[in-house]
Enzyme design. Sequence first.
Site, PDB file in Angstrom:
ATOM      1  N   THR A 153       0.826  -1.210   0.000  1.00 13.86           N
ATOM      2  CA  THR A 153       0.000   0.000   0.000  1.00 13.86           C
ATOM      3  C   THR A 153       0.848   1.241   0.000  1.00 13.86           C
ATOM      4  O   THR A 153       0.776   2.093   0.849  1.00 13.86           O
ATOM      5  CB  THR A 153      -0.984   0.047   1.159  1.00 13.86           C
ATOM      6  OG1 THR A 153      -1.794  -1.110   1.069  1.00 13.86           O
ATOM      7  CG2 THR A 153      -1.926   1.225   1.075  1.00 13.86           C
ATOM      8  N   ASN A 201      -8.424   1.030  11.117  1.00 13.03           N
ATOM      9  CA  ASN A 201      -8.627  -0.135  10.258  1.00 13.03           C
ATOM     10  C   ASN A 201      -9.924  -0.873  10.546  1.00 13.03           C
ATOM     11  O   ASN A 201     -10.386  -1.677   9.740  1.00 13.03           O
ATOM     12  CB  ASN A 201      -7.428  -1.086  10.391  1.00 13.03           C
ATOM     13  CG  ASN A 201      -6.241  -0.575   9.607  1.00 13.03           C
ATOM     14  OD1 ASN A 201      -6.200  -0.708   8.385  1.00 13.03           O
ATOM     15  ND2 ASN A 201      -5.291   0.040  10.297  1.00 13.03           N
TER      16      ASN A 201
END
Length: 407
Positions: free
Chosen positions: A190, A402
């Site tokens: 990412t 998250n």
Amino acid sequence: MDINYIKGGVTSPKGFLASGIHCGLKKSTIKKDLALIYSEVCANAAGVYTKNKVKGAPLYITKEHLSNKKARAIIVNSGNANTCNGDEGLKKAKKMASLQAKELKLKTDEVLVASTGVIGVPLNIDAIKNGIPELTKKLSKDGFDNASSAIMTTDTFKKQLALEFYIGDKKVTLGAMAKGSGMIEPNMGTMLSFITTDLDISPNLLDEALKTSVKISYNRVSVDGDTSTNDMVLILANGLAENEPITEKDEKYEAFLKALNDLNINLSKNIAKDGEGATKLIECQIFGAKTEEDAITLGKSVINSSLVKTAIFGSDANWGRILCSLGYAKVNFNPETVDIYFESCVGSIKVCQQGSSIDFDENKAKEILIQDEIIIKVNLFLGDEKAYVWGCDLSYDYVKINGDYRS
């Protein structure tokens, strides 16, 4: 060789323009989600990609377009990874390139594509199609800041740098922007980084320099041990600095590689420092290893340890967690020869000698560890190899971020 950092980003080198807009991929209308980097002349280009077996559609298209090692533009969207979308994802990534190429009056394979965001959600290609005219119209030398904003996901700050150095009497400029804060692990997780330069260098040497630099920078970053699907480093070199062309590994090549390494290491540290919910940058320095690979593996084991990360978050000089994380790294070493230090801007303190406890000032250790950039120094006393790796602490906010990432 002098390296001079300057204010700017991807448009700092000669002949580069950039832009960033909101096209509608993100729910918030104030968050930019589409970026463009453009070279006014044809540029040599190279890329390095994630090693995850699951790859985003843009990676396949960009690899295909880079088969001739040339490019003029990079279009990037945030808010959607365009990953795990089958043939439709590939068609949409290709369409992103073709739409942008048409607007710039380029060939489709002159445009590279990148995406970042949520996996497994169909990409809204119509929003991108509708945004491309405005994105192209807003290309400018001042557009680097908007472009950097447009590639951010959970990042808390823009990551962009520019520097200058000389090859002979010619000034060469490097500019870059990057994003990344979670799902970061070595081998590009990412994480996107786009580098521009006006250097004149052969395509093969540009490719080799990028791969060499990535190994000691981005591939030594870890935030949470999750290697992601989409991410890459791309570099464009358009030759407008008019330096004597670099066609072999001589002193000119070494000067460029040194500058590229400096730029990429600084960007890597910024990525680690901006780990989701992070409050501290952790640099683990492993010395005295038998091989560099051993040092890298041991360092990664330390910065990926949840117990080490939480100890650093709490400014707790719990060196036993460090020794423990070294022990399960599957590298052969002697625990009874290991020394461990904590360091920061206010000083250094030795907390472990020859694998055993020693008396140390807990208050001084606390003062060192309460800073926002911490160095964990480990000496194995086994050989002459070393490696530095970068990570971050683990805070309460990581779980919060998250836990509701898609909302």
